[in-house]
Design a protein around this motif. Structure first.
Motif, PDB file in Angstrom:
ATOM      1  N   THR A   1       0.788  -1.000   0.185  1.00 29.39           N
ATOM      2  CA  THR A   1      -0.012  -0.016   0.196  1.00 29.39           C
ATOM      3  C   THR A   1       0.902   1.211   0.014  1.00 29.39           C
ATOM      4  O   THR A   1       0.308   2.375  -0.276  1.00 29.39           O
ATOM      5  CB  THR A   1      -0.915   0.050   1.269  1.00 29.39           C
ATOM      6  OG1 THR A   1      -0.290  -0.070   2.359  1.00 29.39           O
ATOM      7  CG2 THR A   1      -1.807  -1.176   1.226  1.00 29.39           C
ATOM      8  N   HIS A   2       2.230   1.139   0.434  1.00 28.27           N
ATOM      9  CA  HIS A   2       3.040   2.320   0.319  1.00 28.27           C
ATOM     10  C   HIS A   2       3.180   2.909  -0.886  1.00 28.27           C
ATOM     11  O   HIS A   2       3.427   4.045  -1.343  1.00 28.27           O
ATOM     12  CB  HIS A   2       4.637   2.010   0.892  1.00 28.27           C
ATOM     13  CG  HIS A   2       4.464   1.648   2.435  1.00 28.27           C
ATOM     14  ND1 HIS A   2       4.202   2.873   3.115  1.00 28.27           N
ATOM     15  CD2 HIS A   2       5.104   0.706   2.855  1.00 28.27           C
ATOM     16  CE1 HIS A   2       4.516   2.064   4.297  1.00 28.27           C
ATOM     17  NE2 HIS A   2       5.092   0.942   4.372  1.00 28.27           N
ATOM     18  N   LEU A   3       2.862   1.974  -2.017  1.00 23.65           N
ATOM     19  CA  LEU A   3       3.114   2.701  -3.342  1.00 23.65           C
ATOM     20  C   LEU A   3       1.773   3.119  -4.293  1.00 23.65           C
ATOM     21  O   LEU A   3       1.882   3.672  -5.238  1.00 23.65           O
ATOM     22  CB  LEU A   3       3.682   1.400  -4.425  1.00 23.65           C
ATOM     23  CG  LEU A   3       4.919   0.719  -3.725  1.00 23.65           C
ATOM     24  CD1 LEU A   3       5.575  -0.265  -4.705  1.00 23.65           C
ATOM     25  CD2 LEU A   3       6.204   1.793  -3.584  1.00 23.65           C
ATOM     26  N   LYS A   4       0.553   2.910  -3.446  1.00 23.55           N
ATOM     27  CA  LYS A   4      -0.482   3.059  -4.043  1.00 23.55           C
ATOM     28  C   LYS A   4      -1.104   4.625  -3.778  1.00 23.55           C
ATOM     29  O   LYS A   4      -1.228   4.834  -2.553  1.00 23.55           O
ATOM     30  CB  LYS A   4      -1.621   1.989  -3.752  1.00 23.55           C
ATOM     31  CG  LYS A   4      -1.172   0.599  -4.153  1.00 23.55           C
ATOM     32  CD  LYS A   4      -0.967   0.628  -5.681  1.00 23.55           C
ATOM     33  CE  LYS A   4      -0.669  -1.054  -6.067  1.00 23.55           C
ATOM     34  NZ  LYS A   4      -0.345  -0.870  -7.585  1.00 23.55           N
ATOM     35  N   SER A   5      -1.638   5.273  -4.531  1.00 26.74           N
ATOM     36  CA  SER A   5      -1.863   6.603  -4.448  1.00 26.74           C
ATOM     37  C   SER A   5      -3.426   6.710  -3.482  1.00 26.74           C
ATOM     38  O   SER A   5      -3.592   7.456  -2.698  1.00 26.74           O
ATOM     39  CB  SER A   5      -2.326   7.257  -5.750  1.00 26.74           C
ATOM     40  OG  SER A   5      -3.271   6.577  -6.431  1.00 26.74           O
ATOM     41  N   GLU A   6      -4.280   5.496  -3.875  1.00 25.15           N
ATOM     42  CA  GLU A   6      -5.432   5.401  -3.052  1.00 25.15           C
ATOM     43  C   GLU A   6      -5.345   5.133  -1.399  1.00 25.15           C
ATOM     44  O   GLU A   6      -6.150   5.366  -0.698  1.00 25.15           O
ATOM     45  CB  GLU A   6      -6.270   4.293  -3.784  1.00 25.15           C
ATOM     46  CG  GLU A   6      -5.794   3.033  -3.646  1.00 25.15           C
ATOM     47  CD  GLU A   6      -5.061   2.549  -5.166  1.00 25.15           C
ATOM     48  OE1 GLU A   6      -5.110   1.627  -5.320  1.00 25.15           O
ATOM     49  OE2 GLU A   6      -4.571   3.544  -5.738  1.00 25.15           O
ATOM     50  N   TYR A   7      -4.006   4.625  -1.132  1.00 24.27           N
ATOM     51  CA  TYR A   7      -3.675   4.557   0.256  1.00 24.27           C
ATOM     52  C   TYR A   7      -2.818   5.658   0.600  1.00 24.27           C
ATOM     53  O   TYR A   7      -2.307   5.581   1.706  1.00 24.27           O
ATOM     54  CB  TYR A   7      -3.259   3.157   0.431  1.00 24.27           C
ATOM     55  CG  TYR A   7      -4.040   2.287   0.192  1.00 24.27           C
ATOM     56  CD1 TYR A   7      -5.019   1.485   1.094  1.00 24.27           C
ATOM     57  CD2 TYR A   7      -3.996   1.412  -0.969  1.00 24.27           C
ATOM     58  CE1 TYR A   7      -6.040   0.731   0.789  1.00 24.27           C
ATOM     59  CE2 TYR A   7      -4.725   0.243  -1.207  1.00 24.27           C
ATOM     60  CZ  TYR A   7      -5.751   0.031  -0.361  1.00 24.27           C
ATOM     61  OH  TYR A   7      -6.611  -1.190  -0.871  1.00 24.27           O
ATOM     62  N   GLY A   8      -2.832   6.879  -0.225  1.00 17.50           N
ATOM     63  CA  GLY A   8      -1.998   7.902   0.475  1.00 17.50           C
ATOM     64  C   GLY A   8      -0.459   7.956   0.086  1.00 17.50           C
ATOM     65  O   GLY A   8       0.280   8.836   0.253  1.00 17.50           O
ATOM     66  N   SER A   9       0.005   7.029  -1.031  1.00 16.11           N
ATOM     67  CA  SER A   9       1.542   7.008  -1.500  1.00 16.11           C
ATOM     68  C   SER A   9       2.350   7.217  -0.260  1.00 16.11           C
ATOM     69  O   SER A   9       3.206   8.243  -0.302  1.00 16.11           O
ATOM     70  CB  SER A   9       1.536   8.038  -2.710  1.00 16.11           C
ATOM     71  OG  SER A   9       0.931   7.960  -3.706  1.00 16.11           O
ATOM     72  N   THR A  10       1.965   6.575   0.758  1.00 19.69           N
ATOM     73  CA  THR A  10       2.895   6.590   2.059  1.00 19.69           C
ATOM     74  C   THR A  10       4.472   6.357   1.575  1.00 19.69           C
ATOM     75  O   THR A  10       5.211   6.771   2.850  1.00 19.69           O
ATOM     76  CB  THR A  10       2.456   5.722   3.175  1.00 19.69           C
ATOM     77  OG1 THR A  10       2.408   4.611   2.755  1.00 19.69           O
ATOM     78  CG2 THR A  10       1.113   6.325   3.461  1.00 19.69           C
TER      79      THR A  10
ATOM     80  N   ASN B   1       6.146   8.424   0.354  1.00 19.07           N
ATOM     81  CA  ASN B   1       6.742   9.793   0.334  1.00 19.07           C
ATOM     82  C   ASN B   1       6.904  10.135   1.991  1.00 19.07           C
ATOM     83  O   ASN B   1       7.883  10.843   2.224  1.00 19.07           O
ATOM     84  CB  ASN B   1       5.634  10.714  -0.234  1.00 19.07           C
ATOM     85  CG  ASN B   1       5.505  10.460  -1.928  1.00 19.07           C
ATOM     86  OD1 ASN B   1       6.450  10.097  -2.336  1.00 19.07           O
ATOM     87  ND2 ASN B   1       4.335  10.543  -2.227  1.00 19.07           N
TER      88      ASN B   1
ATOM     89  N   ASP C   1       6.251  -4.038  -6.272  1.00 21.02           N
ATOM     90  CA  ASP C   1       4.618  -3.832  -6.426  1.00 21.02           C
ATOM     91  C   ASP C   1       4.015  -5.063  -6.684  1.00 21.02           C
ATOM     92  O   ASP C   1       4.495  -5.684  -7.658  1.00 21.02           O
ATOM     93  CB  ASP C   1       4.598  -2.661  -7.759  1.00 21.02           C
ATOM     94  CG  ASP C   1       3.227  -2.280  -7.643  1.00 21.02           C
ATOM     95  OD1 ASP C   1       2.247  -2.483  -6.831  1.00 21.02           O
ATOM     96  OD2 ASP C   1       3.211  -1.662  -8.877  1.00 21.02           O
TER      97      ASP C   1
END
Length: 96
Positions: free
Chosen positions: A39-48, A50, A64
Motif C-alpha cells: 500500500t505504500h506505493l498506491k495513491s489510493e492509500y496515500g502514497s505513503t 513519500n 509492487d
C-alpha cells in the motif's frame, strides 16, 4: 558488518518499526536495507512511500504486487505476486 533487510508494506507496521530501522541505519555495526511495497506505493492509500522518504530514510528498492480489488481471488493473486517480487529481492541483494 551485518546486513539486515527490512520489508514494509503498510503504514501501520512501518510506524511500529521505523525507530528501530533508524537505529540500525545509524549504527556502525549494521547496514540496514529497506524494501518498500504494498500500500505504500498506491495513491489510493496515500502514497505513503513519500512519508518514508520525508523521514530521510533511503529506500533500497520497491516491490509492487497488489492487484485491484479486495475479493478473495484478488488477495490470493496479490499474495502470489508478492512471493515472486520478494524472491527477486532475495536474488538481487545479499543480506543476513
Amino acid at each position: 558488518m551485518m546486513r539486515i533487510a527490512f520489508f514494509t508494506t503498510t503504514r501501520a507496521e512501518f510506524g511500529i518499526m521505523s525507530s528501530f530501522i533508524q537505529k540500525i541505519r545509524s549504527s556502525n555495526l549494521f547496514e540496514g536495507l529497506l524494501f518498500v511495497g504494498g500500500t505504500h506505493l498506491k495513491s489510493e492509500y496515500g502514497s505513503t512511500i513519500n512519508e518514508i522518504k520525508q523521514m530521510g530514510l533511503e529506500i533500497t528498492d520497491t516491490f509492487d504486487y497488489l492487484q485491484e480489488g479486495d475479493s478473495s481471488y484478488s488477495i490470493a493473486k496479490s499474495s502470489g505476486y508478492c512471493a515472486v517480487e520478494v524472491s527477486e529481492i532475495f536474488k538481487k541483494y545479499d543480506f543476513d
